[in-house]
Design a protein around this motif. Sequence first.
Motif, short mmCIF file in Angstrom:
data_model
loop_
_atom_site.label_atom_id
_atom_site.label_comp_id
_atom_site.label_asym_id
_atom_site.label_seq_id
_atom_site.Cartn_x
_atom_site.Cartn_y
_atom_site.Cartn_z
N GLU A 85 2.50 26.01 11.60
CA GLU A 85 3.74 26.43 10.92
C GLU A 85 4.74 26.98 11.95
O GLU A 85 5.94 26.69 11.88
N ARG A 126 6.09 24.05 13.98
CA ARG A 126 7.05 23.24 13.23
C ARG A 126 8.40 23.92 13.08
O ARG A 126 9.37 23.26 12.68
N PHE A 185 8.89 18.46 14.99
CA PHE A 185 7.67 17.80 14.53
C PHE A 185 6.62 17.84 15.64
O PHE A 185 6.93 18.00 16.81
#
Lengths: 376, 376
Positions: free
Chosen positions: B157, B160, B164
């Motif tokens: 998380e 990101r 990506f």
Amino acid sequence: MTNAHLRPDAPMVHVDWPDGTSGDFPFIWLRDNDPAGFHPETHERVADLTAVSLDIRVTKVQADGNFLTLWWQDGDTPSRFDLTWLRGHLPGRRAHDPARTGFAPWRADLGRDRVPRIQADEILLSDAALQDWLIQTQRHGLSVVAGLRADPEAGMEIARRIGFLRETNFGITFEVKSKPNPNNLAYTPIALPLHTDLTNQELPPGFQFLHCLANEATGGGSLFCDGYAVAEDLRQSDPEAFEMLSTVSIPFRFHDAVTDIRNRKKVINLDEDGQVIEICFNAHLADFFDLAPDLMTPYYRAYRQVMQMTRDPSYLVRFKLTGGEMVVFDNRRVLHGRDAFDPQTGFRHLRGCYVDRGEFESRIRVLSRSRDPRIC
Amino acid sequence: MTNAHLRPDAPMVHVDWPDGTSGDFPFIWLRDNDPAGFHPETHERVADLTAVSLDIRVTKVQADGNFLTLWWQDGDTPSRFDLTWLRGHLPGRRAHDPARTGFAPWRADLGRDRVPRIQADEILLSDAALQDWLIQTQRHGLSVVAGLRADPEAGMEIARRIGFLRETNFGITFEVKSKPNPNNLAYTPIALPLHTDLTNQELPPGFQFLHCLANEATGGGSLFCDGYAVAEDLRQSDPEAFEMLSTVSIPFRFHDAVTDIRNRKKVINLDEDGQVIEICFNAHLADFFDLAPDLMTPYYRAYRQVMQMTRDPSYLVRFKLTGGEMVVFDNRRVLHGRDAFDPQTGFRHLRGCYVDRGEFESRIRVLSRSRDPRIC
């Protein structure tokens, strides 16, 4: 019979094979590559080179049947090498690689009818057909897959037979159709001059897959140009321009609301042997050239020269994709473009994705294992 | 007041700014970069360079307020440039890039306590904290994020938030723990000497994220070494070895049942200005060196020299990650390793992923837009 002896003048073992092959194997290389120094499961090297003296010496060597045995001065366990393996790894010669199948440069005389063509089902059902298609696609940098199901996933399914898809800021897959608020010229209906994609990336994507779901609008034909052929011709016809484009890098950039990706690239990229291995050509993504003022005019001359060559009909292959066809090309070699189309006359929709050269070559190597006895 | 005139001796416009900055802008460059030649929505260049003569000439130039106006000999519409923009794009000087924040090389004296450290929540909740963390991580090539939720997704998380994840043959994420039938040494409990990951890839992954879910076994400490510091020290202490490692490439390879990925890389990679921009060092993945026999001993000498430096305590920072911590490092700069651990004494599980430099730098640039008035 294979003969081996210690060279009197250098820290190397000399080996002569019955077929006339011979090689010199430095002692330190033999120690570093002793088969006993590799992990039995991962095949990775676990022996520690720093524990070995640089002037490590072999005291005795013996070729016996298919094996070479070496005795070490430091008294360590003798090393044993497979002689066939040694012949495949001669210092000074590149080892055999089934993924280096050679490039066949092409010009307009390739013609649309001689572009390699295969049926989707063959690729999906047969490893041998997959392998042959990959090799043809690598040799020409271009092929067409026909007979795809009318399913947006059908093209991606073919690509995934090779390996995972390369994600970019445009997603894992992308839709080439006219869109409102486009962030890329591909998403407008205007003509796209010949280019390679995403030259603003450190590693531009390798093989590109464009699955045609519909192409009913007036216009919208596809154009292809082999950048390797252009570069090789330029090397002959204008060595100064070739030198400029293969040594001076220029900035590329793509930016939108959420992205700003910049990189410097040379238009023509060579490997250590001077062979062309990559073309980066994209006038849309070229950032403002930052070369010294005096270099600018000669650079523009060379750059414009390549641009003109990529539009010269003597280099171009042109065809219009129809629904159920997919074009596949090496984006780092073959430039692509399209004619303008009129979105009022019909729907045009290509669905695209990329698979990088690394995955593409890996698949060729793995598929070659059952066919090629030279693979270890 | 800004002054502009046509140079009498060269096809360029000369501009002098009030702050003492001056620049020469070749005519062809000005025509190629005319703001009117770019697509209003995609910002991509649509003007066609082949339609412009290489000896295009400006007949008159005028600096007026914040704009430079040019009149063309071919009678085309006069071009209008923002003078502040022109000053930011002087030919011969690299344009400002907010993602080039500079590198701070470090050695053992960095110490574990001076490794940049941030709380996960700050990154998740604040763009300013994210930006500062990215810049610190880029400068040092290393940071630690603390306070992650006990959730296998918590580290991903964070990653990101940047962009990506880079997929590889090991997946989009990977689990670093002792496994049966390992295909990689990371998946065994043995010690891993300092290395960079996936040097067998054409583009080895950029930033690596290792989220520690558990580290309760005896051993299993982490080691880091700044490859840029090693390379710069080598450049001074052993220029011959530096030259060898920065000009001669060696083969790398990873292969298992479904993969065979090979590439040639140099251990030390320089940009066009001679600055170190990448270290590729991985003895496990080094394939059999194929250099000429006479080059082999000097190459091994240089290679072994770097290997010894990467293990020299004067370069190493060592700490043991605990559950809820994540280490982040530039895999193409900072070598990492780990001490052996005893899987009988407790569980050790790191979950990893990569985000490439391209996405990392893009995020810094986009985050800089609101803070940096120089961004266009």
